[in-house]
Design an enzyme around this catalytic site. Sequence first.
Site, mmCIF file in Angstrom:
data_model
loop_
_atom_site.group_PDB
_atom_site.id
_atom_site.type_symbol
_atom_site.label_atom_id
_atom_site.label_comp_id
_atom_site.label_asym_id
_atom_site.label_seq_id
_atom_site.Cartn_x
_atom_site.Cartn_y
_atom_site.Cartn_z
ATOM 1 N N SER A 195 74.413 -0.216 13.160
ATOM 2 C CA SER A 195 75.693 0.463 13.414
ATOM 3 C C SER A 195 76.501 -0.434 14.356
ATOM 4 O O SER A 195 75.947 -1.351 14.969
ATOM 5 C CB SER A 195 75.448 1.824 14.058
ATOM 6 O OG SER A 195 74.908 1.626 15.352
ATOM 7 N N GLY A 245 72.551 11.143 10.187
ATOM 8 C CA GLY A 245 72.071 10.697 8.881
ATOM 9 C C GLY A 245 73.042 9.810 8.131
ATOM 10 O O GLY A 245 72.727 9.352 7.022
ATOM 11 N N ASP A 248 71.457 6.312 7.791
ATOM 12 C CA ASP A 248 70.304 6.377 6.876
ATOM 13 C C ASP A 248 70.787 6.506 5.430
ATOM 14 O O ASP A 248 70.286 5.831 4.525
ATOM 15 C CB ASP A 248 69.437 7.606 7.187
ATOM 16 C CG ASP A 248 68.954 7.650 8.622
ATOM 17 O OD1 ASP A 248 68.830 6.584 9.243
ATOM 18 O OD2 ASP A 248 68.700 8.772 9.119
ATOM 19 N N ASN A 272 78.690 3.325 1.536
ATOM 20 C CA ASN A 272 79.783 4.058 2.199
ATOM 21 C C ASN A 272 79.952 5.453 1.591
ATOM 22 O O ASN A 272 80.231 6.424 2.299
ATOM 23 C CB ASN A 272 81.100 3.290 2.047
ATOM 24 C CG ASN A 272 81.190 2.116 3.017
ATOM 25 O OD1 ASN A 272 80.403 1.987 3.934
ATOM 26 N ND2 ASN A 272 82.176 1.250 2.798
HETATM 27 N N1 LIG Z 1 83.845 10.003 9.441
HETATM 28 C C1 LIG Z 1 83.454 9.272 8.395
HETATM 29 N N2 LIG Z 1 84.207 9.238 7.267
HETATM 30 C C2 LIG Z 1 83.818 8.530 6.188
HETATM 31 N N3 LIG Z 1 82.688 7.800 6.140
HETATM 32 C C3 LIG Z 1 81.890 7.789 7.227
HETATM 33 C C4 LIG Z 1 82.226 8.516 8.412
HETATM 34 N N4 LIG Z 1 81.253 8.312 9.324
HETATM 35 C C5 LIG Z 1 80.350 7.504 8.738
HETATM 36 N N5 LIG Z 1 80.722 7.184 7.480
HETATM 37 C C6 LIG Z 1 80.001 6.318 6.530
HETATM 38 O O1 LIG Z 1 78.642 6.214 6.917
HETATM 39 C C7 LIG Z 1 78.328 4.858 7.300
HETATM 40 C C8 LIG Z 1 77.392 4.874 8.483
HETATM 41 O O2 LIG Z 1 78.022 5.514 9.565
HETATM 42 P P1 LIG Z 1 77.932 4.986 11.056
HETATM 43 O O3 LIG Z 1 78.521 6.028 11.922
HETATM 44 O O4 LIG Z 1 78.509 3.627 11.138
HETATM 45 O O5 LIG Z 1 76.345 4.853 11.256
HETATM 46 P P2 LIG Z 1 75.302 5.589 12.223
HETATM 47 O O6 LIG Z 1 75.087 6.964 11.671
HETATM 48 O O7 LIG Z 1 74.078 4.767 12.094
HETATM 49 O O8 LIG Z 1 75.920 5.562 13.591
HETATM 50 C C9 LIG Z 1 79.665 4.174 7.555
HETATM 51 O O9 LIG Z 1 79.594 2.798 7.295
HETATM 52 C C10 LIG Z 1 80.573 4.903 6.567
HETATM 53 O O10 LIG Z 1 80.442 4.337 5.296
HETATM 54 O O1 LIG Z 2 72.277 9.322 12.068
HETATM 55 P P1 LIG Z 2 71.472 8.087 11.719
HETATM 56 O O2 LIG Z 2 71.659 6.983 12.705
HETATM 57 O O3 LIG Z 2 71.616 7.662 10.332
HETATM 58 O O4 LIG Z 2 69.887 8.484 11.846
HETATM 59 C C1 LIG Z 2 69.430 9.541 12.680
HETATM 60 C C2 LIG Z 2 68.540 8.982 13.762
HETATM 61 O O5 LIG Z 2 69.299 8.093 14.544
HETATM 62 C C3 LIG Z 2 68.004 10.083 14.650
HETATM 63 O O6 LIG Z 2 67.087 9.559 15.593
HETATM 64 C C4 LIG Z 2 67.270 11.137 13.828
HETATM 65 O O7 LIG Z 2 66.835 12.159 14.681
HETATM 66 C C5 LIG Z 2 68.193 11.655 12.748
HETATM 67 O O8 LIG Z 2 67.544 12.636 11.969
HETATM 68 C C6 LIG Z 2 68.682 10.559 11.861
HETATM 69 O O9 LIG Z 2 67.613 9.945 11.177
#
Ligand SMILES: Nc1ncnc2c1ncn2[C@@H]1O[C@H](COP(=O)(O)OP(=O)(O)O)[C@@H](O)[C@H]1O
Ligand SMILES: O=P([O-])([O-])O[C@@H]1[C@@H](O)[C@H](O)[C@@H](O)[C@H](O)[C@@H]1O
Length: 354
Positions: A195, A245, A248, A272
């Site tokens: 991320s 999630g 993931d 995405n």
């Molecule tokens: N508010 C949102 N609107 C649209 N797509 C989203 C949004 N948040 C996350 N995503 C999608 O999910 C992916 C992973 O989200 P991100 O927040 O970067 O990861 P993490 O859950 O690991 O923090 C992004 O690259 C995007 O494609």
């Molecule tokens: O939101 P994300 O970064 O894809 O992944 C999440 C993890 O960061 C978190 O530890 C777990 O409790 C959630 O169930 C989910 O797996």
Amino acid sequence: MKGAPGGALEGLVVGSYCHDVLLRGGRVVGETLGGAAAFVSNVLDAASPREAEPANFVVVSKVGADFAYASAPAPARHPPLLCAAAPTTSFHAQFSDAAASAHAPDRELRRVRACDPIYPADLPDRRFAYGLAVGVAGEVLPETLERMIRLCRAVLVDAQALIRAFDGDGAVRHVALEETPYARLLPRVAFLKASSEEAPYVGVETARRRCCVIVTEGRDGCRLYWDGGESRVAAFPAVQVDPTGAGDSFLAGFAAGLLWGLSATDAALLGNFFGAAAVSHVGVPTFHPKMLQVVRSILEEKAMKCSTPYINGITFTFERSNMHDELHTSLQEAAMFMSEKQDIDPAKSNGDIC
Ligand SMILES: Nc1ncnc2c1ncn2[C@@H]1O[C@H](COP(=O)(O)OP(=O)(O)O)[C@@H](O)[C@H]1O
Ligand SMILES: O=P([O-])([O-])O[C@@H]1[C@@H](O)[C@H](O)[C@@H](O)[C@H](O)[C@@H]1O
């Protein structure tokens, strides 16, 4: 991965199911199944090509006797190993109003219980087409990742499996990847997803010389960095109710895109798409059947035009194809069904975590 010799399309997912407790202002607003294994299985079950059906992947995950979601679809289809003595891994996710802004950390995570790690001997002793290392609580040991690399033609890794450390009270912090025993394995990894919060700890400029790095940027989509090039991939519009999630689901959607024969930049569109679908639901989403039907028919049509048919661990096409924009437009049609079904327990959730 269509048409892989011997139909060897089987995948290996390593990382645990867990219990997630969602809090806002100190109050519990949701209790859900969590863990990358849950979100990843859900998307792979939904989006893998027909050749990889039915659900042709193994999940190696550990839970305790207290595991509360054994009959939920993902654990029921891909049962975890039971640890008699240890409890199920559990996270508390504290949400704040900052969640509404694009790059603020949307939640503070605390690991309140940890199940046993996953050891190399826990992995099945056979070859796999691809592997996903998706730990959330330090459960994927360096030696376990190394064994995955030996068993799988291509391994995709979530940086959160490698760089998380836990303070005395369980608060999640990050360590520099370069200072972990995982760093030496990077040249044998195909894709590393981080991320934007994790990216500085990964060290994108160093890591991209060893494997393709994907940095997800929430509602701004993602960027891919490989040795010699980079690309940006647009997001899909979503009404975010719970960001849990997203990363993931992104990684699993991306893997499914590769399985369909898309280039890495095109596959990131599918990442995405499922990332956006994840944030549109609380917990592990149940996708609208019509949405999946539209996605499948789009991919069936596009896969006909793909020239790199499967993950082989050696050759990947990274660049966007000339059908990239068309694929994005077509998937937007399917995205209209994203928030059609919401799995909210009204007794435990206000339906909108952030
Ligand atoms: N508010 C949102 N609107 C649209 N797509 C989203 C949004 N948040 C996350 N995503 C999608 O999910 C992916 C992973 O989200 P991100 O927040 O970067 O990861 P993490 O859950 O690991 O923090 C992004 O690259 C995007 O494609
Ligand atoms: O939101 P994300 O970064 O894809 O992944 C999440 C993890 O960061 C978190 O530890 C777990 O409790 C959630 O169930 C989910 O797996």
